[in-house]
Design a protein around this motif. Structure first.
Motif, mmCIF file in Angstrom:
data_model
loop_
_atom_site.group_PDB
_atom_site.id
_atom_site.type_symbol
_atom_site.label_atom_id
_atom_site.label_comp_id
_atom_site.label_asym_id
_atom_site.label_seq_id
_atom_site.Cartn_x
_atom_site.Cartn_y
_atom_site.Cartn_z
ATOM 1 N N PHE A 403 1.027 -1.345 -0.077
ATOM 2 C CA PHE A 403 0.166 -0.006 0.043
ATOM 3 C C PHE A 403 0.862 1.227 0.091
ATOM 4 O O PHE A 403 0.520 2.245 -0.599
ATOM 5 C CB PHE A 403 -0.992 0.117 1.167
ATOM 6 C CG PHE A 403 -1.557 1.332 1.405
ATOM 7 C CD1 PHE A 403 -2.754 1.425 0.684
ATOM 8 C CD2 PHE A 403 -1.233 2.167 2.405
ATOM 9 C CE1 PHE A 403 -3.483 2.813 0.885
ATOM 10 C CE2 PHE A 403 -1.949 3.420 2.454
ATOM 11 C CZ PHE A 403 -3.229 3.679 1.891
ATOM 12 N N LEU A 404 2.090 1.430 0.959
ATOM 13 C CA LEU A 404 2.671 2.475 0.806
ATOM 14 C C LEU A 404 3.599 2.672 -0.432
ATOM 15 O O LEU A 404 3.700 3.780 -0.900
ATOM 16 C CB LEU A 404 3.581 2.414 2.073
ATOM 17 C CG LEU A 404 3.232 2.261 3.650
ATOM 18 C CD1 LEU A 404 4.415 2.032 4.646
ATOM 19 C CD2 LEU A 404 2.715 3.772 3.650
ATOM 20 N N ALA A 405 3.937 1.654 -0.840
ATOM 21 C CA ALA A 405 4.562 1.606 -2.427
ATOM 22 C C ALA A 405 3.757 2.304 -3.287
ATOM 23 O O ALA A 405 4.125 2.972 -4.199
ATOM 24 C CB ALA A 405 5.180 0.213 -2.671
ATOM 25 N N VAL A 406 2.598 1.822 -3.530
ATOM 26 C CA VAL A 406 1.349 2.265 -4.396
ATOM 27 C C VAL A 406 1.223 3.710 -4.187
ATOM 28 O O VAL A 406 1.172 4.562 -5.017
ATOM 29 C CB VAL A 406 0.230 1.344 -4.457
ATOM 30 C CG1 VAL A 406 -0.844 2.032 -5.137
ATOM 31 C CG2 VAL A 406 0.489 -0.072 -4.761
ATOM 32 N N GLU A 407 1.048 4.146 -3.010
ATOM 33 C CA GLU A 407 0.759 5.299 -2.544
ATOM 34 C C GLU A 407 2.098 6.238 -2.759
ATOM 35 O O GLU A 407 1.705 7.680 -3.240
ATOM 36 C CB GLU A 407 0.547 5.393 -1.090
ATOM 37 C CG GLU A 407 0.231 6.806 -0.451
ATOM 38 C CD GLU A 407 -0.242 6.759 1.140
ATOM 39 O OE1 GLU A 407 0.617 6.375 1.892
ATOM 40 O OE2 GLU A 407 -1.158 7.265 1.266
ATOM 41 N N ASN A 408 3.177 5.840 -2.638
ATOM 42 C CA ASN A 408 4.412 6.673 -3.197
ATOM 43 C C ASN A 408 4.697 6.667 -4.478
ATOM 44 O O ASN A 408 5.544 7.202 -5.122
ATOM 45 C CB ASN A 408 5.501 6.089 -2.318
ATOM 46 C CG ASN A 408 6.816 6.797 -2.419
ATOM 47 O OD1 ASN A 408 7.788 6.225 -2.809
ATOM 48 N ND2 ASN A 408 6.885 8.301 -2.044
ATOM 49 N N ALA A 409 3.992 5.733 -5.625
ATOM 50 C CA ALA A 409 4.745 5.615 -6.805
ATOM 51 C C ALA A 409 4.408 6.752 -7.471
ATOM 52 O O ALA A 409 5.503 6.886 -8.716
ATOM 53 C CB ALA A 409 3.398 4.610 -7.453
ATOM 54 N N ASN A 410 3.688 7.968 -7.320
ATOM 55 C CA ASN A 410 3.687 8.962 -8.114
ATOM 56 C C ASN A 410 4.415 10.221 -7.512
ATOM 57 O O ASN A 410 4.425 11.048 -8.300
ATOM 58 C CB ASN A 410 2.183 9.369 -8.503
ATOM 59 C CG ASN A 410 1.382 8.449 -9.288
ATOM 60 O OD1 ASN A 410 1.962 7.549 -10.249
ATOM 61 N ND2 ASN A 410 0.129 8.167 -8.896
ATOM 62 N N ALA A 411 5.358 9.977 -6.578
ATOM 63 C CA ALA A 411 5.907 10.864 -6.102
ATOM 64 C C ALA A 411 7.284 11.108 -6.687
ATOM 65 O O ALA A 411 7.539 10.357 -7.452
ATOM 66 C CB ALA A 411 6.213 10.544 -4.446
ATOM 67 N N THR A 412 7.705 11.999 -6.661
ATOM 68 C CA THR A 412 9.064 12.660 -7.280
ATOM 69 C C THR A 412 10.205 11.709 -6.823
ATOM 70 O O THR A 412 10.858 11.345 -7.631
ATOM 71 C CB THR A 412 9.374 14.200 -6.964
ATOM 72 O OG1 THR A 412 8.382 14.955 -7.348
ATOM 73 C CG2 THR A 412 10.544 14.377 -7.718
ATOM 74 N N TYR A 413 10.335 11.414 -5.496
ATOM 75 C CA TYR A 413 11.242 10.491 -4.967
ATOM 76 C C TYR A 413 10.553 9.353 -4.257
ATOM 77 O O TYR A 413 9.823 9.583 -3.190
ATOM 78 C CB TYR A 413 12.250 11.338 -4.093
ATOM 79 C CG TYR A 413 12.821 12.407 -4.882
ATOM 80 C CD1 TYR A 413 13.996 12.203 -5.598
ATOM 81 C CD2 TYR A 413 12.420 13.652 -4.870
ATOM 82 C CE1 TYR A 413 14.796 12.895 -6.392
ATOM 83 C CE2 TYR A 413 13.199 14.689 -5.462
ATOM 84 C CZ TYR A 413 14.253 14.315 -6.418
ATOM 85 O OH TYR A 413 15.010 15.294 -6.987
ATOM 86 N N ARG A 414 10.722 8.237 -4.840
ATOM 87 C CA ARG A 414 9.950 6.998 -4.661
ATOM 88 C C ARG A 414 10.598 6.187 -3.596
ATOM 89 O O ARG A 414 11.304 5.024 -3.829
ATOM 90 C CB ARG A 414 9.571 6.386 -5.847
ATOM 91 C CG ARG A 414 8.978 7.133 -6.869
ATOM 92 C CD ARG A 414 9.031 6.824 -8.139
ATOM 93 N NE ARG A 414 9.057 5.609 -8.845
ATOM 94 C CZ ARG A 414 7.874 5.018 -9.070
ATOM 95 N NH1 ARG A 414 6.631 5.749 -9.105
ATOM 96 N NH2 ARG A 414 7.693 3.910 -9.635
ATOM 97 N N GLY A 415 10.653 6.841 -2.321
ATOM 98 C CA GLY A 415 11.445 5.925 -1.226
ATOM 99 C C GLY A 415 11.220 4.500 -1.049
ATOM 100 O O GLY A 415 11.717 3.701 -0.480
#
Length: 569
Positions: A403-415
């Motif tokens: 879930f965190l990976a999907v939520e972070n997928a469109n961020a500029t820096y995908r930690g």
């Protein structure tokens, strides 16, 4: 303007569809430099370049040569200007208006919004009737339509001798509709007269680019096709706030063959132009080029270490890097920072503000995360925050991690998004008492398993037990008894000296429908350096059954493996 130069625009190339609109814009090519369709005369005063460089866009063999000369001339321009109160991004723009046109077409709103802070770069300058020069604030007010000029105003600019003067008949509504700069120039409230004339002063090296830009404002296309020429036009378009031309040049540059040097030059554009949005597509293309070029990072370490900051950011932002582990990214970032920033405080600053966000700390090993806490190149507070966040992520359930990976997928820096690691990350639970013990969790995606067929293997990151390094490896094997491919799982010890000790181990896999771990094999093995133990057919099933759509071993397309290790006393 000299007849020879007027003629080159009398028969322009066919109109192309403008990139700023889904439908073609009106073609006013017929009106370019035609007194019958013009209400103004644009007087262009050509000044010599500060140094006698060859003109941009004509003789440069490559874009790298263009960039070197551009930087040199810009540095010389800054040194020569010294204490002058008017400094511009590349070369000075000087504008004279004898009379103004009151009624003009309103500029395209998108272009206007992108350029409403352009005044610092495109400054109009007049002399008051008394002969004294206006101060810089008055000049800005003039461009912002807050001060009126004089119809018979004259110009004094003693920085250089005018080489020659060219004149072009222009239509102020056409130019004003394309450029907020010209819109302001032609609508600042000065009275009209029969002699309508505006004057620009440019350096000789800018002449070709300005001519191409004016032609574009009528025809929505350019005959220029080489990268140095397009960059010059792009720079001119930025000065005169013609966002549609900047986007057009950016699109064409992105379609040309790209090199390392040109990609790095395009990445530098946002720092050297005012209308950053207009070059966004080009910078995105340059970032993708560098990421693809250095995808197999281990083959280009020395070259990557010599990239500038913008270049290494483009490379390390990619999800597709083929690296051993995120630990290797951490080591590379530290090495780059130490090479480019000798001072510790400077290094801490660039790591905190730019580089730390390139490292995906949740996918680093716990052993390496400990080194982050003790690393002098990281601010202690930042290091603590980073490590805590990474450890909390590691402690989450697989569902929550996804879930965190999907939520972070469109961020500029995908930690929270993993990369194409050669050594897959593991989750580790360690116990010291009553005996040294660890439980290792290795998750493999369905597509990762599919790539193992017919004889591939994938390794986990190293983990430690009893002071020794271990790893798991999953294989696509041939079952020798039944002659079919199957999944194998092995436990190996990294080679370190001649130490040997016995380890109890158990391999398990999570299965449907209960989604609990099911024990497959257990045993005891005495390890020595470089040895491994495991099972060629872990699941006792053919590869096709294991990989089938209705396989009981993939839960949300992920295979969950577990190894429990205990050191015998």
């Amino acid at each position: 303007m000299k007849e020879a130069k007027v003629d080159q625009f009398s028969d322009p190339p066919p109109v192309m569809e403008s990139d700023s609109s889904p439908s073609p814009e009106p073609d006013f090519t017929f009106a370019f430099n035609d007194r019958n369709f013009s209400d103004r005369v644009l007087r262009i005063e050509i000044l010599p370049d500060i140094l006698d460089y060859k003109s941009d866009g004509e003789a440069y063999a490559s874009i790298s040569e263009w960039a070197r000369n551009r930087k040199r001339r810009r540095a010389e321009s800054k040194r020569e200007s010294g204490s002058t109160s008017f400094s511009f991004q590349a070369e000075d723009i000087i504008v004279q208006c004898e009379e103004q046109v009151l009624n003009c077409n309103m500029p395209d709103t998108e272009d206007f919004a992108a350029c409403e802070n352009q005044d610092e770069d495109a400054v109009g300058m007049i002399e008051s009737p008394s002969g004294s020069h206006l101060n810089s604030d008055s000049v800005r007010n003039y461009v912002n339509d807050e001060a009126a000029g004089s119809n018979d105003s004259s110009w004094i600019w003693d920085c250089s001798t005018v080489l020659r003067v060219e004149t072009i008949h222009i239509s102020s509504p056409i130019l004003a509709a394309k450029s907020p700069f010209f819109y302001k120039l032609f609508s600042n409230g000065m009275e009209q007269s029969e002699k309508r004339q505006a004057t620009l002063r440019i350096h000789e090296s800018e002449e070709a680019a300005l001519m191409d830009l004016l032609n574009f404002m009528y025809s929505n296309t350019l005959s220029t096709t080489t990268a140095p020429l397009l960059l010059d036009v792009l720079k001119a378009a930025d000065k005169f706030a013609v966002a549609s031309c900047m986007r057009y040049c950016s699109r064409l540059l992105g379609q040309l063959p790209m090199t390392r040097d040109s990609a790095l030059l395009y990445l530098d554009l946002p720092s050297s132009v005012l209308m950053v949005d207009a070059v966004q597509s080009l910078t995105d293309t340059a970032k993708k080029f560098l990421a693809d070029r250095y995808r197999e990072l281990s083959k280009f370490v020395d070259e990557v270490l010599n990239l500038p900051l913008a270049g290494i950011e483009a490379v390390l932002s990619s999800d597709d890097l083929q690296v051993a582990s995120e630990d290797a990214i951490f080591d590379l970032v530290l090495k780059w920072a130490r090479l480019h920033f000798r001072n510790v405080e400077d290094r801490r600053e660039v790591i905190a503000s730019r580089l730390a966000r390139l490292i995906r700390f949740p996918y680093m090993s716990c052993r390496k995360l400990r080194k982050v806490l003790s690393c002098n190149d990281f601010d202690p507070q930042l290091a603590s925050k980073i490590v805590l966040e990474a450890l909390f992520y590691k402690s989450e359930t697989p569902h929550r991690q996804r879930f965190l990976a999907v939520e972070n997928a469109n961020a500029t820096y995908r930690g929270f998004v993993d990369r194409s690691y050669k050594y897959r990350p593991v989750k580790l639970v360690e116990f010291e008492l009553p005996r040294p013990q660890c439980i290792v969790y290795l998750d493999l995606k369905h597509e990762e398993c599919a790539r193992l067929f017919p004889a591939g293997r994938v390794y986990s990151q190293a983990f430690h037990l009893g002071g020794q390094g271990f790893f798991l490896s999953a294989h696509c094997n041939m079952d020798q008894q039944n002659s079919f491919q199957c999944l194998g799982l092995f436990l190996g010890m990294q080679e370190k000296g001649s130490v040997s000790f016995a380890v109890d181990y158990e391999f398990s896999v999570r299965v449907k429908p209960g989604e609990e771990f099911l024990s497959k094999y257990k045993g005891t093995y005495t390890f020595t350096g470089g040895k491994a133990v495991g099972y060629r057919n872990l699941l006792a099933t053919p590869w096709t059954t294991f990989m089938a759509d209705d396989s009981i071993y993939f839960i949300n397309s992920v295979l969950h493996l577990r190894a429990e290790l205990t050191i015998r006393q």
